[in-house]
Write a protein that holds these residues in place. Structure first.
Motif, PDB file in Angstrom:
ATOM      1  N   ARG A 343       0.825  -1.172  -0.314  1.00 27.52           N
ATOM      2  CA  ARG A 343      -0.026  -0.349   0.057  1.00 27.52           C
ATOM      3  C   ARG A 343       0.635   1.336   0.240  1.00 27.52           C
ATOM      4  O   ARG A 343       0.688   2.543  -0.665  1.00 27.52           O
ATOM      5  CB  ARG A 343      -1.333  -0.580   1.280  1.00 27.52           C
ATOM      6  CG  ARG A 343      -2.012   1.310   1.025  1.00 27.52           C
ATOM      7  CD  ARG A 343      -2.463   1.718   3.515  1.00 27.52           C
ATOM      8  NE  ARG A 343      -3.182   0.426   3.266  1.00 27.52           N
ATOM      9  CZ  ARG A 343      -3.835  -0.522   4.059  1.00 27.52           C
ATOM     10  NH1 ARG A 343      -3.088   1.078   5.293  1.00 27.52           N
ATOM     11  NH2 ARG A 343      -4.397  -1.666   4.646  1.00 27.52           N
ATOM     12  N   THR A 347       1.402   3.996  -2.636  1.00 30.64           N
ATOM     13  CA  THR A 347       0.663   4.816  -3.252  1.00 30.64           C
ATOM     14  C   THR A 347       1.799   6.360  -3.719  1.00 30.64           C
ATOM     15  O   THR A 347       1.268   7.170  -4.042  1.00 30.64           O
ATOM     16  CB  THR A 347      -0.032   5.170  -1.648  1.00 30.64           C
ATOM     17  OG1 THR A 347      -1.132   4.144  -1.995  1.00 30.64           O
ATOM     18  CG2 THR A 347      -0.705   6.467  -1.604  1.00 30.64           C
ATOM     19  N   ALA A 500      -3.757   7.520  -6.558  1.00 28.87           N
ATOM     20  CA  ALA A 500      -3.020   7.149  -5.314  1.00 28.87           C
ATOM     21  C   ALA A 500      -4.519   6.374  -3.862  1.00 28.87           C
ATOM     22  O   ALA A 500      -3.812   6.447  -3.076  1.00 28.87           O
ATOM     23  CB  ALA A 500      -2.291   8.329  -4.897  1.00 28.87           C
ATOM     24  N   THR A 503      -5.810   3.300  -4.148  1.00 34.61           N
ATOM     25  CA  THR A 503      -4.951   2.192  -3.542  1.00 34.61           C
ATOM     26  C   THR A 503      -4.048   2.450  -1.949  1.00 34.61           C
ATOM     27  O   THR A 503      -4.414   1.647  -1.003  1.00 34.61           O
ATOM     28  CB  THR A 503      -3.013   2.150  -4.207  1.00 34.61           C
ATOM     29  OG1 THR A 503      -2.970   3.847  -4.121  1.00 34.61           O
ATOM     30  CG2 THR A 503      -3.185   2.255  -5.600  1.00 34.61           C
ATOM     31  N   ALA A 504      -4.608   3.447  -1.330  1.00 36.85           N
ATOM     32  CA  ALA A 504      -4.253   4.014  -0.359  1.00 36.85           C
ATOM     33  C   ALA A 504      -5.455   2.972   0.442  1.00 36.85           C
ATOM     34  O   ALA A 504      -5.644   3.382   1.805  1.00 36.85           O
ATOM     35  CB  ALA A 504      -3.795   5.020   0.490  1.00 36.85           C
TER      36      ALA A 504
END
Length: 528
Positions: A343, A347, A500, A503-504
């Protein structure tokens, strides 16, 4: 009593020449990947009016790129199944031959329309080459050597990305624009001879069933969607009835594709994979990063060649830091993943991509060129730290026996994301440029105004033909292009930031220590 040592799965004659076979497979992979990276520096030349180029409009150039990408992505799964059924060597030889024929025809194209058609033919061949190379590799190396072989195979992609722009630039400095395609022909001939001699045949004893309806629906849906987006940018009007109708038709066909695949007992795309949020997030990240980066690559060529005045070879050399960073950091990205987790690594990579795109939005005609080089290097760094962890996540999110499907699906999303990036960001660039230049074209005859507004290269081409009278158009054209590039780069920044956030929120963090060693084989295999 001592147990007998099991006989190797690979025949001894094949085992002895396995590294030579790998070299031939990399040669075929090299030209397939090299073709797209070579084309990047030839975009401006092809847009130049005849006899130097084809006088292609921006939308025609977008189609020359996307015709290849969409056909390639749409046929990838089916090509793999055909190889399983008919034999990988036969399919590999046929695919390379078709690619070579398409390359020769593309080199002699007499119009942008012909170039688009022959690029699609090249993609037809390439779609059968890519999965067959990996399938042959898995059948000539014993299990313990497969990770090393796959790592070398994947390195061929990085090598092609690095040498493609330089090769293309060198060819364009000495030969006609078609040389960037014709260069494939002698390599194809060498590859065919070596394949026929060295590569063994293999097939799946239980091949999957083909899904022709799914393939047709996916390709038709994507072509309609991309056509509508490109046409909207060309007209600078996305509310046009034909544009909206085409985009909606594309979305409707793609919706029908998803419904059909969901109900099929032999889908080319198993949509049930996407019930896994982690898998979906990783796929989204791959698609979004290629969406942003392919769009940037598209307009950066016009920036370096049309606005800054660099030659195709110099333009190719300027893109070296992008490839160099990927080659340096991609093999080491797993170390970052082991320390910080998937992660955080992914990110951070997407945030870095977003930051570099934002910097691109500040570039002017006199920006120091070293700053462009730094931006390209950081882009490559971000890319390396996105592709490896997302590939690991994709491979780990599905059962081991689904590894082949997961890898093919990752490649498909990468291609489709790039195609949509060129279409959408290219359309933003075209629409913004047209809005910025139209009121500066009053001195031109009415018949030329519409043509001149299509792209910066079209404007500069007409200005050159007008001689001293056309010099007054050069500065406005550059200014309009720079403004359009800034807007497009900021759109790419927004796309990367969306990735981003995804994915975070959804990618897994750092894996427990006991699970890391178990993930090693998948990590290496996913890196392709």
């Amino acid at each position: 009593m001592t147990s007998p040592v099991p006989a190797p799965r690979i025949p001894e004659a094949v085992h002895r020449r396995r590294w030579a076979i790998l070299g031939v497979l990399m040669l075929s992979l090299l030209i397939v990947v090299l073709d797209n990276s070579i084309l990047n520096v030839a975009i401006k030349t092809i847009a130049t009016p005849a006899p130097t180029g084809l006088g292609a409009t921006q939308s025609e150039i977008e189609w020359a790129i996307n015709a290849y990408t969409l056909v390639f992505a749409g046929l990838l799964f089916t090509a793999g199944l055909v190889g399983d059924r008919l034999g990988r060597k036969k399919v590999l030889l046929g695919g390379i031959a078709v690619f070579g024929i398409g390359s020769a025809l593309a080199a002699e194209s007499g119009s942008p329309t012909q170039l688009i058609a022959y690029r699609a033919l090249m993609a037809l061949g390439a779609a059968f080459v890519m999965p067959a190379t990996l399938a042959v590799l898995m059948n000539v190396f014993e299990r313990e050597e497969q990770p090393k072989a796959i790592g070398i195979w994947a390195g061929g992609v990085g090598l092609a990305i690095a040498i493609g722009p330089i090769t293309g630039g060198a060819l364009l400095d000495h030969f006609w624009w078609g040389s960037v395609f014709f260069v494939n022909v002698p390599i194809v001939i060498i590859a065919l001879v070596l394949m026929a001699w060295l590569v063994p045949d293999s097939r799946d004893p239980r091949p999957g069933r083909l899904d022709p309806v799914g393939v047709v629906l996916s390709v038709v849906g994507l072509v309609l969607l991309v056509y509508g987006i490109i046409k909207g940018g060309e007209l600078a009007d996305f509310t046009d009835t034909k544009v909206l109708a085409t985009i909606l038709a594309g979305l409707a066909v793609l919706t029908g594709f998803v419904v059909f695949e969901k109900r099929s007992d032999h889908p080319s795309l198993d949509v049930t994979y996407f019930r896994n949020k982690v898998f979906s997030a990783a796929m989204s990240a791959i698609a979004l990063v290629f969406f942003a980066l392919m769009g940037v690559t598209f307009f950066s060529v016009f920036y370096t060649q049309s606005v800054r005045g660099y030659s195709p070879l110099q333009s190719g050399l300027l893109m070296l830091p992008l490839a160099a960073a990927q080659m340096i950091f991609a093999p080491r990205a797993r170390l970052v993943v082991e320390r910080f987790g998937n992660r955080a690594t992914t990110t951070a990579g997407l945030v870095l991509i977003a930051a570099t795109l934002a910097v691109f939005a500040t570039f002017e005609a006199d920006t120091p060129i070293w700053l462009l080089e730094v931006v390209f290097f950081l882009m490559g760094t971000g890319m390396a730290h996105i592709m490896t962890p997302t590939s690991v996540v994709i491979m780990q999110a599905l059962p081991r026996e689904k590894a082949g499907s997961a890898s093919a699906l990752s490649n498909t999303f990468r291609q489709v994301g790039g195609a949509l990036g060129i279409a959408v960001l290219g359309s933003v660039l075209a629409a913004t440029y047209r809005d910025g230049i139209e009121d500066k074209l009053g001195l031109l005859p009415p018949g030329l105004r519409d043509t001149a507004a299509e792209s910066v290269e079209a404007t500069l081409g007409i200005a050159e033909k007008l001689g001293p009278r056309g010099e007054a158009l050069v500065a406005p054209a550059n200014d309009a292009f720079l403004h359009a590039m800034h807007v497009t780069a900021l759109c790419g920044t927004g796309v990367a930031l969306i990735g981003a956030v995804v994915t975070a929120l959804f990618l897994p963090g750092r894996p427990p220590a006991g699970q890391r060693d178990d993930a090693e084989p998948e990590l290496v295999a996913a890196a392709e």
